[in-house]
Design a protein around this motif. Structure first.
Motif, PDB file in Angstrom:
ATOM      1  N   PHE A 116       0.856  -1.192   0.000  1.00 24.25           N
ATOM      2  CA  PHE A 116       0.000   0.000   0.000  1.00 24.25           C
ATOM      3  C   PHE A 116       0.885   1.232   0.000  1.00 24.25           C
ATOM      4  CE2 PHE A 116      -2.280   3.443   2.113  1.00 24.25           C
ATOM      5  CZ  PHE A 116      -3.468   3.474   1.389  1.00 24.25           C
ATOM      6  N   MET A 117       0.656   2.116  -0.974  1.00 26.45           N
ATOM      7  CA  MET A 117       1.433   3.345  -1.095  1.00 26.45           C
ATOM      8  C   MET A 117       0.648   4.521  -0.547  1.00 26.45           C
ATOM      9  SD  MET A 117       2.686   2.940  -5.050  1.00 26.45           S
ATOM     10  CE  MET A 117       1.457   1.741  -5.578  1.00 26.45           C
ATOM     11  N   GLN A 118       1.256   5.285   0.341  1.00 25.92           N
ATOM     12  CA  GLN A 118       0.673   6.566   0.736  1.00 25.92           C
ATOM     13  C   GLN A 118       1.397   7.646  -0.056  1.00 25.92           C
ATOM     14  OE1 GLN A 118       0.060   7.423   4.906  1.00 25.92           O
ATOM     15  NE2 GLN A 118       0.316   9.627   4.562  1.00 25.92           N
ATOM     16  N   ASN A 119       0.638   8.314  -0.919  1.00 26.65           N
ATOM     17  CA  ASN A 119       1.236   9.308  -1.814  1.00 26.65           C
ATOM     18  C   ASN A 119       0.923  10.742  -1.434  1.00 26.65           C
ATOM     19  OD1 ASN A 119       2.308   7.242  -3.367  1.00 26.65           O
ATOM     20  ND2 ASN A 119       0.536   7.159  -4.722  1.00 26.65           N
ATOM     21  N   TRP A 120       0.039  10.926  -0.470  1.00 26.72           N
ATOM     22  CA  TRP A 120      -0.347  12.282  -0.078  1.00 26.72           C
ATOM     23  C   TRP A 120      -0.399  12.345   1.430  1.00 26.72           C
ATOM     24  CZ3 TRP A 120      -0.262  16.788  -2.303  1.00 26.72           C
ATOM     25  CH2 TRP A 120      -0.953  17.871  -1.751  1.00 26.72           C
ATOM     26  N   ALA A 121       0.347  13.270   2.050  1.00 31.57           N
ATOM     27  CA  ALA A 121       0.373  13.412   3.506  1.00 31.57           C
ATOM     28  C   ALA A 121      -0.850  14.200   3.936  1.00 31.57           C
ATOM     29  CB  ALA A 121       1.657  14.118   3.950  1.00 31.57           C
ATOM     30  N   PRO A 139       0.788 -11.448   2.569  1.00 30.95           N
ATOM     31  CA  PRO A 139       1.337 -10.353   3.385  1.00 30.95           C
ATOM     32  C   PRO A 139       1.138  -9.016   2.696  1.00 30.95           C
ATOM     33  CG  PRO A 139       3.114 -11.576   2.321  1.00 30.95           C
ATOM     34  CD  PRO A 139       1.845 -12.333   2.031  1.00 30.95           C
ATOM     35  N   ILE A 140       1.193  -7.951   3.484  1.00 34.16           N
ATOM     36  CA  ILE A 140       1.091  -6.611   2.921  1.00 34.16           C
ATOM     37  C   ILE A 140       2.184  -5.725   3.511  1.00 34.16           C
ATOM     38  CG2 ILE A 140      -0.629  -5.874   4.650  1.00 34.16           C
ATOM     39  CD1 ILE A 140      -1.812  -4.066   2.386  1.00 34.16           C
ATOM     40  N   HIS A 141       2.753  -4.902   2.680  1.00 35.63           N
ATOM     41  CA  HIS A 141       3.789  -3.954   3.074  1.00 35.63           C
ATOM     42  C   HIS A 141       3.258  -2.541   2.908  1.00 35.63           C
ATOM     43  CE1 HIS A 141       6.737  -7.274   2.946  1.00 35.63           C
ATOM     44  NE2 HIS A 141       6.114  -7.644   1.834  1.00 35.63           N
ATOM     45  N   PHE A 142       3.934  -1.583   3.530  1.00 40.59           N
ATOM     46  CA  PHE A 142       3.508  -0.186   3.465  1.00 40.59           C
ATOM     47  C   PHE A 142       4.714   0.693   3.137  1.00 40.59           C
ATOM     48  CE2 PHE A 142       0.920  -2.523   6.461  1.00 40.59           C
ATOM     49  CZ  PHE A 142      -0.358  -2.236   6.019  1.00 40.59           C
ATOM     50  N   ARG A 143       4.486   1.665   2.278  1.00 33.12           N
ATOM     51  CA  ARG A 143       5.519   2.635   1.961  1.00 33.12           C
ATOM     52  C   ARG A 143       4.894   4.024   1.874  1.00 33.12           C
ATOM     53  NH1 ARG A 143       7.971  -1.171   3.081  1.00 33.12           N
ATOM     54  NH2 ARG A 143       9.799  -2.118   2.074  1.00 33.12           N
ATOM     55  N   ASP A 144       5.608   5.017   2.398  1.00 34.69           N
ATOM     56  CA  ASP A 144       5.165   6.405   2.337  1.00 34.69           C
ATOM     57  C   ASP A 144       5.968   7.115   1.246  1.00 34.69           C
ATOM     58  OD1 ASP A 144       4.538   9.066   2.649  1.00 34.69           O
ATOM     59  OD2 ASP A 144       4.747   9.093   4.830  1.00 34.69           O
ATOM     60  N   PHE A 145       5.317   7.409   0.137  1.00 36.61           N
ATOM     61  CA  PHE A 145       5.948   8.112  -0.973  1.00 36.61           C
ATOM     62  C   PHE A 145       5.465   9.552  -1.061  1.00 36.61           C
ATOM     63  CE2 PHE A 145       5.962   3.710  -3.075  1.00 36.61           C
ATOM     64  CZ  PHE A 145       7.254   3.438  -2.651  1.00 36.61           C
ATOM     65  N   SER A 146       4.920  10.090   0.024  1.00 34.09           N
ATOM     66  CA  SER A 146       4.334  11.430  -0.047  1.00 34.09           C
ATOM     67  C   SER A 146       5.384  12.499  -0.367  1.00 34.09           C
ATOM     68  CB  SER A 146       3.588  11.768   1.247  1.00 34.09           C
ATOM     69  OG  SER A 146       4.421  11.613   2.377  1.00 34.09           O
ATOM     70  N   GLY A 147       6.602  12.333   0.135  1.00 36.06           N
ATOM     71  CA  GLY A 147       7.655  13.300  -0.181  1.00 36.06           C
ATOM     72  C   GLY A 147       8.029  13.249  -1.650  1.00 36.06           C
ATOM     73  N   GLU A 148       8.143  12.030  -2.178  1.00 33.74           N
ATOM     74  CA  GLU A 148       8.457  11.868  -3.596  1.00 33.74           C
ATOM     75  C   GLU A 148       7.311  12.387  -4.464  1.00 33.74           C
ATOM     76  OE1 GLU A 148      10.673   8.619  -1.366  1.00 33.74           O
ATOM     77  OE2 GLU A 148       8.741   9.636  -1.239  1.00 33.74           O
ATOM     78  N   TYR A 149       6.079  12.176  -4.009  1.00 33.37           N
ATOM     79  CA  TYR A 149       4.924  12.650  -4.774  1.00 33.37           C
ATOM     80  C   TYR A 149       4.893  14.176  -4.814  1.00 33.37           C
ATOM     81  CZ  TYR A 149       0.159  12.721  -6.605  1.00 33.37           C
ATOM     82  OH  TYR A 149      -0.939  12.934  -7.399  1.00 33.37           O
ATOM     83  N   TRP A 150       5.172  14.791  -3.688  1.00 37.83           N
ATOM     84  CA  TRP A 150       5.172  16.261  -3.642  1.00 37.83           C
ATOM     85  C   TRP A 150       6.199  16.825  -4.637  1.00 37.83           C
ATOM     86  CZ3 TRP A 150       2.227  19.688  -0.614  1.00 37.83           C
ATOM     87  CH2 TRP A 150       2.611  21.041  -0.717  1.00 37.83           C
TER      88      TRP A 150
END
Length: 375
Positions: A34-39, A68-79
């Motif tokens: 699951f990608m978080q792309n927006w903070a 299984p599921i993994h999590f990554r925060d790409f909000s900085g890269e998205y910005w």
């Protein structure tokens, strides 16, 4: 636990859920990510991306599938890679397409890198598109469901990305995807599809944009100079737009709908005209920025194909000429309505997506006149 060979981008929607289900049932060792792309800030962004709800749904689906599921925060890269460009384009009076950039910069770059860091060979997404693999060459094809085909948004991908990507829904119509999800008891089976730009979500577009580009009211004119009213900011509008103009009855004009037909950012003027098919919106040619070719090179210096200048547009016959700098000059067989600088022109040979480019300019009469006045 078996090492996952494919990491599936889990968005919390029905499409990615069924993509994961089909790969699991085919015997592939998979995991979700699951990608978080927006903070999100709840106080600021209520009603926005629904990130927490989507995250819970992604977790629930992976639990149901036993993966299984993994999590990554790409909000900085998205910005940095998507949102700053989005703002700069609107401030310049253009209309960008953040979905195209998000696919290139986030889903098929940072997500692919994260999958490889987890030891996987490939990624998979719920996009409606197909990849044909011919002797080491990857060809991007439209999804079988033309109403849902998303190859338009994927035209910036290259050979290496497509070689490492699976599109498990490419052959399926959307109703069948929902039927499969329901039969499997997936919690996203009846979940409404997300619409619009992810970081805006269900909110009012103008209100959201005004946080970053403050309102700058100015005159609203017809192309021949009649003042019709006042606009709140030219960058809140796009060519062909009817909504939000708030133009009532105007003395001397028929009671017909008004449409945006041009923008002069330097002089802060929004041009409007009556009629969805106003001549001021029509163009026969466009010029682009440097093009991207999925095969790595164009098919020829000059060739005929079809094009889309917006998502879900029907194929438009055209002739393409490649410039020395890699830009395109495209002449259409039929006039086009509201071709918009900042958007993408995407080229096709039948079902194969050849690539595309950002539209830089057109020969629409008002746009030509404004360029000449600015020169």
């Amino acid at each position: 636990m078996t090492q996952a060979r494919i990491i599936v981008g889990m968005s919390g929607g029905v499409d990615s859920s069924v993509a994961a289900l089909r790969l699991r049932d085919a015997g592939e060792p998979i995991a979700g990510l699951f990608m978080q792309n927006w903070a999100e800030d709840d106080a600021l962004d209520g009603g926005g991306c629904r990130a927490e709800e989507d995250r819970r749904d992604a977790v629930a689906v992976c639990g149901r599938l036993g993966i299984p599921i993994h999590f990554r925060d790409f909000s900085g890269e998205y910005w940095a890679g998507v949102f700053e460009h989005f703002l700069a384009e609107y401030a310049a009076g253009r209309t960008p397409n953040p979905d195209v950039l998000c696919n290139r910069e986030i889903k098929f770059k940072h997500f692919l890198d994260a999958a490889r860091e987890l030891g996987a060979e490939s990624i998979a997404t719920g996009h409606y598109a197909r990849v044909a693999r011919d002797g080491g060459r990857q060809r991007l094809l439209r999804g079988r469901d033309r109403g849902k085909d998303q190859s338009y948004f994927l035209h910036q991908l290259g050979q290496a990305q497509l070689a490492a990507t699976e599109f498990p829904l490419g052959e399926l119509p959307k109703p069948e995807v929902r039927r499969i999800a329901e039969a499997a008891g997936l919690p996203t089976a009846a979940k409404k599809d997300s619409t619009g730009i992810c970081f805006i979500g269900e909110r009012d577009f103008r209100e959201f944009l005004s946080r970053y580009l403050p309102a700058r009211p100015g005159r609203m004119l017809t192309p021949d100079g009649h003042e019709i009213g006042e606009h709140p900011g030219v960058f809140y509008f796009t060519l062909g737009q009817r909504e939000g103009l708030n133009i009532g009855g105007v003395r001397g004009f028929e009671p017909a709908p008004w449409y945006v037909v041009g923008k002069d950012v330097a002089r802060n003027i929004l041009y409007v005209d009556q009629g969805a098919d106003s001549r001021w919106l029509r163009s026969e040619r466009l010029w682009s920025e440097t093009a991207h070719w999925i095969a790595g090179a164009p098919p020829a210096a000059r060739f005929r194909c079809t094009a889309q200048v917006r998502y879900r547009q029907h194929d438009q016959a055209c002739e393409v000429e490649l410039g020395e700098d890699g830009s395109l000059a495209i002449a259409f067989a039929q006039p086009q309505r509201a071709v918009t600088p900042g958007q993408s022109v995407v080229l096709y040979d039948g079902d194969e997506c050849l690539g595309g480019a950002v539209i830089a300019a057109t020969d629409a009469p008002l746009e030509r006149r404004l360029r000449a006045e600015a020169a």
